[in-house]
Write a protein that holds these residues in place. Sequence first.
Motif, PDB file in Angstrom:
ATOM      1  N   ASP A   1      -8.128  11.172  -2.239  1.00  0.00           N
ATOM      2  CA  ASP A   1      -7.464  10.561  -1.091  1.00  0.00           C
ATOM      3  C   ASP A   1      -8.070   9.207  -0.708  1.00  0.00           C
ATOM      4  O   ASP A   1      -9.268   8.967  -0.893  1.00  0.00           O
ATOM      5  CB  ASP A   1      -7.573  11.486   0.123  1.00  0.00           C
ATOM      6  CG  ASP A   1      -6.663  12.697   0.021  1.00  0.00           C
ATOM      7  OD1 ASP A   1      -6.093  12.939  -1.050  1.00  0.00           O
ATOM      8  OD2 ASP A   1      -6.534  13.418   1.033  1.00  0.00           O
ATOM      9  N   ASP A   2      -7.221   8.342  -0.149  1.00  0.00           N
ATOM     10  CA  ASP A   2      -7.619   7.183   0.662  1.00  0.00           C
ATOM     11  C   ASP A   2      -7.927   5.907  -0.109  1.00  0.00           C
ATOM     12  O   ASP A   2      -8.398   4.931   0.483  1.00  0.00           O
ATOM     13  CB  ASP A   2      -8.817   7.521   1.563  1.00  0.00           C
ATOM     14  CG  ASP A   2      -8.529   8.638   2.547  1.00  0.00           C
ATOM     15  OD1 ASP A   2      -7.348   9.016   2.699  1.00  0.00           O
ATOM     16  OD2 ASP A   2      -9.498   9.150   3.156  1.00  0.00           O
TER      17      ASP A   2
ATOM     18  N   CYS B   1      -3.342   4.876   0.330  1.00  0.00           N
ATOM     19  CA  CYS B   1      -2.872   4.364   1.610  1.00  0.00           C
ATOM     20  C   CYS B   1      -3.620   3.069   1.873  1.00  0.00           C
ATOM     21  O   CYS B   1      -4.490   2.664   1.092  1.00  0.00           O
ATOM     22  CB  CYS B   1      -3.104   5.381   2.731  1.00  0.00           C
ATOM     23  SG  CYS B   1      -4.843   5.792   2.997  1.00  0.00           S
TER      24      CYS B   1
ATOM     25  N   PHE C   1      -5.804   1.849   4.831  1.00  0.00           N
ATOM     26  CA  PHE C   1      -6.429   2.124   6.122  1.00  0.00           C
ATOM     27  C   PHE C   1      -6.506   0.865   6.968  1.00  0.00           C
ATOM     28  O   PHE C   1      -6.672  -0.245   6.465  1.00  0.00           O
ATOM     29  CB  PHE C   1      -7.842   2.678   5.920  1.00  0.00           C
ATOM     30  CG  PHE C   1      -7.942   4.163   6.079  1.00  0.00           C
ATOM     31  CD1 PHE C   1      -8.001   4.728   7.346  1.00  0.00           C
ATOM     32  CD2 PHE C   1      -7.991   4.997   4.975  1.00  0.00           C
ATOM     33  CE1 PHE C   1      -8.104   6.100   7.501  1.00  0.00           C
ATOM     34  CE2 PHE C   1      -8.095   6.360   5.124  1.00  0.00           C
ATOM     35  CZ  PHE C   1      -8.154   6.913   6.385  1.00  0.00           C
TER      36      PHE C   1
ATOM     37  N   HIS D   1       0.127   8.658   0.509  1.00  0.00           N
ATOM     38  CA  HIS D   1      -0.686   9.211   1.600  1.00  0.00           C
ATOM     39  C   HIS D   1      -0.288   8.537   2.923  1.00  0.00           C
ATOM     40  O   HIS D   1      -1.102   8.439   3.838  1.00  0.00           O
ATOM     41  CB  HIS D   1      -2.157   8.969   1.280  1.00  0.00           C
ATOM     42  CG  HIS D   1      -3.117   9.873   1.987  1.00  0.00           C
ATOM     43  ND1 HIS D   1      -2.833  11.171   2.364  1.00  0.00           N
ATOM     44  CD2 HIS D   1      -4.410   9.669   2.374  1.00  0.00           C
ATOM     45  CE1 HIS D   1      -3.881  11.713   2.936  1.00  0.00           C
ATOM     46  NE2 HIS D   1      -4.854  10.820   2.971  1.00  0.00           N
ATOM     47  N   THR D   2       0.981   8.092   2.990  1.00  0.00           N
ATOM     48  CA  THR D   2       1.524   7.196   4.011  1.00  0.00           C
ATOM     49  C   THR D   2       0.876   5.816   3.845  1.00  0.00           C
ATOM     50  O   THR D   2      -0.130   5.679   3.148  1.00  0.00           O
ATOM     51  CB  THR D   2       1.349   7.681   5.465  1.00  0.00           C
ATOM     52  OG1 THR D   2      -0.013   7.537   5.872  1.00  0.00           O
ATOM     53  CG2 THR D   2       1.826   9.109   5.635  1.00  0.00           C
TER      54      THR D   2
ATOM     55  N   THR E   1      -0.457   3.854   6.424  1.00  0.00           N
ATOM     56  CA  THR E   1      -1.580   3.593   7.332  1.00  0.00           C
ATOM     57  C   THR E   1      -2.351   4.854   7.714  1.00  0.00           C
ATOM     58  O   THR E   1      -3.065   4.862   8.713  1.00  0.00           O
ATOM     59  CB  THR E   1      -1.080   2.895   8.609  1.00  0.00           C
ATOM     60  OG1 THR E   1      -0.120   3.741   9.259  1.00  0.00           O
ATOM     61  CG2 THR E   1      -0.444   1.561   8.280  1.00  0.00           C
ATOM     62  N   HIS E   2      -2.194   5.923   6.917  1.00  0.00           N
ATOM     63  CA  HIS E   2      -2.901   7.178   7.174  1.00  0.00           C
ATOM     64  C   HIS E   2      -2.534   7.761   8.542  1.00  0.00           C
ATOM     65  O   HIS E   2      -3.358   8.380   9.221  1.00  0.00           O
ATOM     66  CB  HIS E   2      -4.422   6.984   7.074  1.00  0.00           C
ATOM     67  CG  HIS E   2      -5.167   8.258   6.759  1.00  0.00           C
ATOM     68  ND1 HIS E   2      -5.681   9.073   7.739  1.00  0.00           N
ATOM     69  CD2 HIS E   2      -5.476   8.847   5.581  1.00  0.00           C
ATOM     70  CE1 HIS E   2      -6.287  10.115   7.184  1.00  0.00           C
ATOM     71  NE2 HIS E   2      -6.178  10.006   5.866  1.00  0.00           N
ATOM     72  N   ARG E   3      -1.286   7.622   8.938  1.00  0.00           N
ATOM     73  CA  ARG E   3      -0.828   8.192  10.208  1.00  0.00           C
ATOM     74  C   ARG E   3      -0.450   9.650  10.020  1.00  0.00           C
ATOM     75  O   ARG E   3       0.210  10.018   9.048  1.00  0.00           O
ATOM     76  CB  ARG E   3       0.359   7.397  10.744  1.00  0.00           C
ATOM     77  CG  ARG E   3       0.020   5.964  11.103  1.00  0.00           C
ATOM     78  CD  ARG E   3       1.215   5.245  11.679  1.00  0.00           C
ATOM     79  NE  ARG E   3       1.585   5.760  12.994  1.00  0.00           N
ATOM     80  CZ  ARG E   3       2.685   5.404  13.659  1.00  0.00           C
ATOM     81  NH1 ARG E   3       3.533   4.542  13.115  1.00  0.00           N
ATOM     82  NH2 ARG E   3       2.946   5.917  14.847  1.00  0.00           N
ATOM     83  N   HIS E   4      -0.861  10.495  10.953  1.00  0.00           N
ATOM     84  CA  HIS E   4      -0.618  11.929  10.859  1.00  0.00           C
ATOM     85  C   HIS E   4       0.860  12.210  11.128  1.00  0.00           C
ATOM     86  O   HIS E   4       1.427  11.748  12.125  1.00  0.00           O
ATOM     87  CB  HIS E   4      -1.497  12.681  11.851  1.00  0.00           C
ATOM     88  CG  HIS E   4      -2.960  12.555  11.541  1.00  0.00           C
ATOM     89  ND1 HIS E   4      -3.877  13.526  11.894  1.00  0.00           N
ATOM     90  CD2 HIS E   4      -3.676  11.596  10.888  1.00  0.00           C
ATOM     91  CE1 HIS E   4      -5.084  13.160  11.491  1.00  0.00           C
ATOM     92  NE2 HIS E   4      -4.984  11.992  10.885  1.00  0.00           N
TER      93      HIS E   4
ATOM     94  N   PRO F   1      -2.041  13.135   5.746  1.00  0.00           N
ATOM     95  CA  PRO F   1      -3.243  12.599   6.387  1.00  0.00           C
ATOM     96  C   PRO F   1      -3.798  13.576   7.420  1.00  0.00           C
ATOM     97  O   PRO F   1      -3.054  14.134   8.234  1.00  0.00           O
ATOM     98  CB  PRO F   1      -2.736  11.315   7.061  1.00  0.00           C
ATOM     99  CG  PRO F   1      -1.569  10.893   6.215  1.00  0.00           C
ATOM    100  CD  PRO F   1      -0.905  12.189   5.837  1.00  0.00           C
TER     101      PRO F   1
ATOM    102  N   HIS G   1     -12.487  12.920  -1.507  1.00  0.00           N
ATOM    103  CA  HIS G   1     -12.383  11.572  -0.949  1.00  0.00           C
ATOM    104  C   HIS G   1     -13.257  10.648  -1.805  1.00  0.00           C
ATOM    105  O   HIS G   1     -13.255  10.780  -3.016  1.00  0.00           O
ATOM    106  CB  HIS G   1     -12.759  11.589   0.528  1.00  0.00           C
ATOM    107  CG  HIS G   1     -11.758  12.310   1.381  1.00  0.00           C
ATOM    108  ND1 HIS G   1     -11.752  13.700   1.526  1.00  0.00           N
ATOM    109  CD2 HIS G   1     -10.720  11.865   2.116  1.00  0.00           C
ATOM    110  CE1 HIS G   1     -10.741  14.054   2.306  1.00  0.00           C
ATOM    111  NE2 HIS G   1     -10.103  12.957   2.683  1.00  0.00           N
TER     112      HIS G   1
END
Length: 268
Positions: free
Chosen positions: A43-44, A69, A71, A101-102, A104-107, A141, A210
């Motif tokens: 991720d990330d 994504c 960040f 992972h979207t 902007t890492h928005r839930h 996320p 991660h």
Amino acid sequence: MLRRLSLLCVLLILLEAGLGSVGAHAQVLRRPVPDKLVVLTFDDAALSHATYVAPLLRQYGFGATFFVCEFREPAFADKTKYMSWAQIRQLHRQGFEVGSHTLTHRHVNRLTQEQLGAELDSIEGRCHSNRIPRPVTFAYPGYDTAPTATTLLPARGYHLARAGGNRPYDPVTDNPLLIPSFSTSGPDTAKVLPALRQAQNGRIVVLTVHGVPDVAHDWVSTPPALFELYLRYLHDHHYTVVALRDLARYVNLPEAIRTIPPRYENLK
């Protein structure tokens, strides 16, 4: 005589129910799931994915999915912490999967469908610009799930979505848009190695990794020495290690999405 007939009726009903269950399982599975099947996900867009992780995976011949994504904090522009899109494109060229992972890492439980659609659009647009295939897999996320996502994702062509939960994925009971996984974050091998041993009896172990290390978010970092230990363990014990997209070899994903009710609990 009537008692025997009643018992016979009960047995026939139970047998029919059992056969129905077997039939349903057969429709969801394209082929039997082998023991020791593991999915690696990252991720990330951590820089170490390109500089350290990918070379090791190639050395072992392992597949993997990289959920990317951009960040906002620390900023994605800091290339001492995050991959560039050129590096992400190189992961694709090396045979790895790039998933969403979207942006902007928005839930997703905080987004409307329109907002989630915009996040998906942005990652898909960046993939297109960098000649990376449009993602078909998604990672939540913060492991936060929501009906908003499980409704929109299949409509947008996503077939698999990974959450958390620290349990194996059972393809005949878990909806493929709500796949549980185990985290490797931290220095504790006592949680990871036992997790890997649960890849049996039709269950698949999915790992969430991660950065190795993660210099942007050190609380989810996986120590490099332990990461290498996990890869050696998988290799030495003859595990099959694949990307998330490869589960389509075993699971009839449209049928599973259609017939297995979503369960949102126990996925954090």
